[in-house]
Motif scaffolding. Sequence first.
Motif, PDB file in Angstrom:
ATOM      1  N   ASP A   1       0.716  -1.462   0.086  1.00 54.95           N
ATOM      2  CA  ASP A   1       0.056  -0.064   0.011  1.00 54.95           C
ATOM      3  C   ASP A   1       0.798   1.088   0.009  1.00 54.95           C
ATOM      4  OD1 ASP A   1      -2.607  -1.424  -0.007  1.00 54.95           O
ATOM      5  OD2 ASP A   1      -2.321  -1.606   2.026  1.00 54.95           O
ATOM      6  N   ASP A   2       2.096   1.205  -0.199  1.00 54.91           N
ATOM      7  CA  ASP A   2       2.944   2.498  -0.257  1.00 54.91           C
ATOM      8  C   ASP A   2       2.644   2.859  -1.544  1.00 54.91           C
ATOM      9  OD1 ASP A   2       4.291   1.968   2.077  1.00 54.91           O
ATOM     10  OD2 ASP A   2       6.002   1.157   1.554  1.00 54.91           O
TER      11      ASP A   2
ATOM     12  N   GLY B   1      -2.855  22.068  -9.113  1.00 55.42           N
ATOM     13  CA  GLY B   1      -2.659  21.673  -7.746  1.00 55.42           C
ATOM     14  C   GLY B   1      -3.567  20.097  -7.440  1.00 55.42           C
ATOM     15  N   PHE B   2      -4.268  19.666  -8.716  1.00 55.64           N
ATOM     16  CA  PHE B   2      -4.799  18.646  -8.605  1.00 55.64           C
ATOM     17  C   PHE B   2      -3.988  17.424  -8.305  1.00 55.64           C
ATOM     18  CE2 PHE B   2      -6.219  14.573 -10.822  1.00 55.64           C
ATOM     19  CZ  PHE B   2      -7.357  14.250 -10.105  1.00 55.64           C
ATOM     20  N   ARG B   3      -4.189  16.473  -7.397  1.00 53.30           N
ATOM     21  CA  ARG B   3      -3.329  15.453  -7.172  1.00 53.30           C
ATOM     22  C   ARG B   3      -3.836  14.161  -6.943  1.00 53.30           C
ATOM     23  NH1 ARG B   3      -1.060  12.613  -2.495  1.00 53.30           N
ATOM     24  NH2 ARG B   3       0.860  12.936  -2.253  1.00 53.30           N
ATOM     25  N   ARG B   4      -3.079  13.159  -7.525  1.00 55.92           N
ATOM     26  CA  ARG B   4      -3.364  11.682  -7.088  1.00 55.92           C
ATOM     27  C   ARG B   4      -2.327  10.784  -6.537  1.00 55.92           C
ATOM     28  NH1 ARG B   4      -5.261   9.504 -12.879  1.00 55.92           N
ATOM     29  NH2 ARG B   4      -5.487   7.442 -11.877  1.00 55.92           N
ATOM     30  N   GLU B   5      -2.959   9.808  -6.003  1.00 50.15           N
ATOM     31  CA  GLU B   5      -1.727   8.943  -5.487  1.00 50.15           C
ATOM     32  C   GLU B   5      -2.255   7.459  -5.743  1.00 50.15           C
ATOM     33  OE1 GLU B   5       0.009   7.834  -0.923  1.00 50.15           O
ATOM     34  OE2 GLU B   5       0.117  10.196  -1.811  1.00 50.15           O
ATOM     35  N   ILE B   6      -1.390   6.594  -6.257  1.00 51.04           N
ATOM     36  CA  ILE B   6      -1.520   5.146  -6.656  1.00 51.04           C
ATOM     37  C   ILE B   6      -0.670   4.279  -5.999  1.00 51.04           C
ATOM     38  CG2 ILE B   6      -1.781   3.375  -8.331  1.00 51.04           C
ATOM     39  CD1 ILE B   6      -2.330   5.844 -10.335  1.00 51.04           C
ATOM     40  N   SER B   7      -1.213   3.457  -5.021  1.00 53.60           N
ATOM     41  CA  SER B   7      -0.377   2.393  -4.295  1.00 53.60           C
ATOM     42  C   SER B   7       0.215   1.379  -5.246  1.00 53.60           C
ATOM     43  CB  SER B   7      -0.935   1.839  -3.213  1.00 53.60           C
ATOM     44  OG  SER B   7      -1.941   0.813  -3.781  1.00 53.60           O
ATOM     45  N   PHE B   8       1.244   0.581  -4.955  1.00 57.52           N
ATOM     46  CA  PHE B   8       1.746  -0.347  -5.645  1.00 57.52           C
ATOM     47  C   PHE B   8       0.563  -1.495  -5.993  1.00 57.52           C
ATOM     48  CE2 PHE B   8       5.923   1.324  -4.281  1.00 57.52           C
ATOM     49  CZ  PHE B   8       6.767   1.327  -5.516  1.00 57.52           C
ATOM     50  N   ARG B   9      -0.214  -1.671  -5.065  1.00 58.18           N
ATOM     51  CA  ARG B   9      -1.220  -2.739  -4.744  1.00 58.18           C
ATOM     52  C   ARG B   9      -2.236  -2.248  -6.119  1.00 58.18           C
ATOM     53  NH1 ARG B   9      -1.670  -6.077  -1.173  1.00 58.18           N
ATOM     54  NH2 ARG B   9      -1.096  -4.760   0.585  1.00 58.18           N
ATOM     55  N   GLU B  10      -2.488  -1.006  -5.863  1.00 53.84           N
ATOM     56  CA  GLU B  10      -3.800  -0.486  -7.097  1.00 53.84           C
ATOM     57  C   GLU B  10      -2.991  -0.314  -8.270  1.00 53.84           C
ATOM     58  OE1 GLU B  10      -5.978   2.636  -4.264  1.00 53.84           O
ATOM     59  OE2 GLU B  10      -4.099   3.252  -5.017  1.00 53.84           O
ATOM     60  N   LEU B  11      -1.787  -0.253  -8.550  1.00 49.76           N
ATOM     61  CA  LEU B  11      -0.940  -0.293  -9.841  1.00 49.76           C
ATOM     62  C   LEU B  11      -1.020  -1.455 -10.567  1.00 49.76           C
ATOM     63  CD1 LEU B  11       0.455   1.369 -11.922  1.00 49.76           C
ATOM     64  CD2 LEU B  11       2.555   0.927 -10.735  1.00 49.76           C
ATOM     65  N   ARG B  12      -0.631  -2.540  -9.687  1.00 44.79           N
ATOM     66  CA  ARG B  12      -0.993  -4.070 -10.100  1.00 44.79           C
ATOM     67  C   ARG B  12      -2.328  -4.449 -10.483  1.00 44.79           C
ATOM     68  NH1 ARG B  12       3.157  -7.974  -9.025  1.00 44.79           N
ATOM     69  NH2 ARG B  12       1.444  -9.462  -9.029  1.00 44.79           N
TER      70      ARG B  12
ATOM     71  N   PRO C   1      13.932   1.170  -2.685  1.00 45.42           N
ATOM     72  CA  PRO C   1      12.568   1.293  -1.847  1.00 45.42           C
ATOM     73  C   PRO C   1      12.362   2.489  -1.002  1.00 45.42           C
ATOM     74  CG  PRO C   1      13.684  -0.851  -1.905  1.00 45.42           C
ATOM     75  CD  PRO C   1      14.776  -0.046  -2.347  1.00 45.42           C
ATOM     76  N   GLY C   2      11.275   3.175  -1.250  1.00 43.90           N
ATOM     77  CA  GLY C   2      10.680   4.125  -0.451  1.00 43.90           C
ATOM     78  C   GLY C   2      11.329   5.574  -1.085  1.00 43.90           C
ATOM     79  N   ASP C   3      12.340   5.611  -1.763  1.00 45.22           N
ATOM     80  CA  ASP C   3      12.811   6.812  -2.436  1.00 45.22           C
ATOM     81  C   ASP C   3      11.649   7.424  -3.403  1.00 45.22           C
ATOM     82  OD1 ASP C   3      15.171   6.982  -1.127  1.00 45.22           O
ATOM     83  OD2 ASP C   3      16.087   5.656  -2.813  1.00 45.22           O
ATOM     84  N   ARG C   4      11.551   8.820  -3.464  1.00 50.21           N
ATOM     85  CA  ARG C   4      10.687   9.520  -4.191  1.00 50.21           C
ATOM     86  C   ARG C   4      11.501  10.214  -5.397  1.00 50.21           C
ATOM     87  NH1 ARG C   4       5.670  11.750  -0.996  1.00 50.21           N
ATOM     88  NH2 ARG C   4       5.214   9.810   0.003  1.00 50.21           N
ATOM     89  N   LEU C   5      11.358   9.446  -6.539  1.00 47.74           N
ATOM     90  CA  LEU C   5      12.172   9.658  -7.753  1.00 47.74           C
ATOM     91  C   LEU C   5      11.152  10.770  -8.761  1.00 47.74           C
ATOM     92  CD1 LEU C   5      14.717   9.385  -9.567  1.00 47.74           C
ATOM     93  CD2 LEU C   5      13.692   7.449 -10.366  1.00 47.74           C
ATOM     94  N   PHE C   6      11.553  12.078  -9.043  1.00 48.17           N
ATOM     95  CA  PHE C   6      10.953  13.083  -9.906  1.00 48.17           C
ATOM     96  C   PHE C   6      11.873  13.380 -10.975  1.00 48.17           C
ATOM     97  CE2 PHE C   6      10.230  17.487 -10.916  1.00 48.17           C
ATOM     98  CZ  PHE C   6       9.208  17.643 -11.684  1.00 48.17           C
ATOM     99  N   TYR C   7      11.315  13.469 -12.288  1.00 45.14           N
ATOM    100  CA  TYR C   7      12.006  14.138 -13.384  1.00 45.14           C
ATOM    101  C   TYR C   7      10.895  14.970 -14.207  1.00 45.14           C
ATOM    102  CZ  TYR C   7      16.352  14.528 -15.406  1.00 45.14           C
ATOM    103  OH  TYR C   7      17.689  15.257 -15.765  1.00 45.14           O
ATOM    104  N   PHE C   8      11.140  16.164 -14.424  1.00 54.09           N
ATOM    105  CA  PHE C   8      10.201  17.346 -15.183  1.00 54.09           C
ATOM    106  C   PHE C   8      10.245  16.676 -16.557  1.00 54.09           C
ATOM    107  CE2 PHE C   8       9.066  20.652 -17.636  1.00 54.09           C
ATOM    108  CZ  PHE C   8       7.760  20.850 -17.179  1.00 54.09           C
TER     109      PHE C   8
ATOM    110  N   ALA D   1      10.942   2.287  -6.038  1.00 48.06           N
ATOM    111  CA  ALA D   1      11.006   3.613  -5.788  1.00 48.06           C
ATOM    112  C   ALA D   1       9.459   4.162  -6.216  1.00 48.06           C
ATOM    113  CB  ALA D   1      11.929   4.461  -6.570  1.00 48.06           C
ATOM    114  N   THR D   2       9.046   5.432  -5.450  1.00 52.64           N
ATOM    115  CA  THR D   2       7.733   5.962  -6.020  1.00 52.64           C
ATOM    116  C   THR D   2       7.898   7.025  -6.858  1.00 52.64           C
ATOM    117  OG1 THR D   2       7.002   5.775  -3.537  1.00 52.64           O
ATOM    118  CG2 THR D   2       6.097   7.406  -4.913  1.00 52.64           C
ATOM    119  N   VAL D   3       7.300   6.842  -8.149  1.00 50.05           N
ATOM    120  CA  VAL D   3       7.667   7.391  -9.342  1.00 50.05           C
ATOM    121  C   VAL D   3       6.737   8.831  -9.052  1.00 50.05           C
ATOM    122  CG1 VAL D   3       7.489   7.820 -11.706  1.00 50.05           C
ATOM    123  CG2 VAL D   3       8.499   5.907 -10.865  1.00 50.05           C
ATOM    124  N   VAL D   4       7.365  10.140  -9.323  1.00 48.04           N
ATOM    125  CA  VAL D   4       6.719  11.353  -8.885  1.00 48.04           C
ATOM    126  C   VAL D   4       6.141  12.017 -10.511  1.00 48.04           C
ATOM    127  CG1 VAL D   4       6.502  13.216  -7.585  1.00 48.04           C
ATOM    128  CG2 VAL D   4       7.681  11.465  -6.811  1.00 48.04           C
TER     129      VAL D   4
END
Length: 640
Positions: A88-89, A99-110, A294-301, A320-323
């Motif tokens: 569920d991370d 400002g609209f935001r969404r978050e998807i867990s690993f379980r939801e992604l699968r 694992p647990g790192d937040r990785l962002f690229y514009f 990692a969490t992809v942002v």
Amino acid sequence: MILWKPDPKKTSRLHDFMQKTAHSDYDSLWQWSVDSPEDFWRECWDFCGVVGEPGDRVLEDGDRMPGAKWFPEARLNFAENLLQRNDDDPAVIFRREDGFRREISFRELRSEVAALQFSFREAGLQAGDRVAAFIPNIPEAITAMLAVSSLGGIWSSASPDFGVDGVVDRFGQVEPKFLIVADAYLFKDRVYSTKEKLAGILEGLPTVEKTLVVSYVEQEPDFSAFANTESYEQFRARGEGVGEPDFPRFPFEHPLYILFSSGTTGKPKCMTHGAGGTLLQHLKEHQLHTDVGPGDRLFYFTTTGWMMWNWLVTGLASGATVVLFDGNPFYPGPEALWDFASDERLHFFGTSAKYLDACQKAGVAPARTHKLGDLRAILSTGSPLSPEGFDYVYGSIKEDLQLASISGGTDIVSCFALGCPVLPVHRGELQCRGLGMKVDVLDASGATIRGEAGELVCTAPAPSMPVSFWNDPDGSRYRAAYFERFDDIWCHGDWATLTESNGMVIHGRSDATLNPGGVRIGTAEIYRQVEKLDIIEESIVVGQDADGDQRVVLFVKLREGATLDEDLREKIRKQLRDNATPRHVPRVIAQVSDIPRTRSGKISEIAVRNAVHGRPAQNIEALLNPEALDEYRDRVELKN
């Protein structure tokens, strides 16, 4: 000049890898990685946790380039490697400019991928079929790509700001079976519908059997006027509740992505990248060179039309969490992405050198205004980051972080030179050549040189080099793109210097290198000096053929309300004369209101050079703002 050193008390994945392979320093590790590629890449497979069967052989025909075969007996599934976590991370965090935001867990992604996989399979998607996406940088792009790749389909994507011709020039060559579009996209608080473009795109893509429309801006967009069109949500819902995705395994070189060159010199080249090479190279760069875990937040514009999107998404394979961010990075103000970095507690912030330069000119100083305690590294690419850009990062963003200027490209969907968590950061330098990448710098005769500029080359095969160009059965276009300058050597087209510290300095594209009086000058050397002047917002420089020689022509975009006069021209000349050489001083300096750039944000020197010489613009759809070229044609200053 050293700007940062790693804390010797802190360990890293690269440090662990060095211990595992019995190397005490990076230089010896790099040398081993290029001298013993079979041992190195097999260690990478194990250390980075690739899911699949590697087989007994690592490299076949390793003396051929192109033509080498990596892991010829291996079997794997790209999507399976990115979907190993099932908890569920957060797997994906998405934010839009409004400002609209969404978050998807690993379980939801699968679960999402399983549903889409079922629907695509039922709709007839087979291994080798192409799926094209005309879509913003949103979570649906990731879930659809994973579903397609899980079945052995081949993915291509473009950002929705492309025009019809630009999309058809790209997707038309690969003949997609499915097309995915978003109903609209948002930029600077303005909504742009894709409906009008879709009519032209579908007319130019007769192979498309089904179009899926993602509701991104509108709640229930009406695309019923288009034949064989279905909402993405309805399509996905058919597979809802099917359980876990399944992962048939394919050969290492099975096509995964078709990426496209910028196309500023002709129709875009279709670079076909294999699943295994892309995965293994990205894992190496994420875990060993960037220390992502694992647990790192990785962002690229990035947009979905730039290879950094593909690079970013593979971060899931390291846990990692992809942002994701979609929209204008300067809306509603220049601090927008730094607000985002602070709010989301990013560990890795990826962007372009031009963005950092724009922040500096706008007076943005996140070190004083934002909480960036979690930020461990800034990654920069797209164009060379100037030494002053390094100063800005350490002086105005954060003092204690790794600044990794990286360079590679769509051609290898990865890097030739990049960061290293166990090495210091030298001002103006990329930290190192990539592990397993036999990168060198050659002079015009093909001899290795050090401490001076030459052609950046790779003298041995690497897994992420394209498996082919699409529709290039005899490989002639592939060979012509990289292997005609030097025999059996990949010539990348960058003008670079290998430094005493084994770092690299990228001076710009060698095909845009200036050559006044027969002396080659990298364009980045001029930008570095000119853009130190606060009144200059941006510039672009080209060589104009004149009187049997070449003269340097500089175009400057000034701050709002400023005008180029002779005093400013002389100030520019003096800046270059005093801080570079007299040969860097332009013969012509002219003012423009805009700089043409590609849709991935790179300034287009080649397009300007063609305009200056009165040549027709080639593949104008590759440019974000082609109308800007009108300012560069038929100028009085260029006729003298």
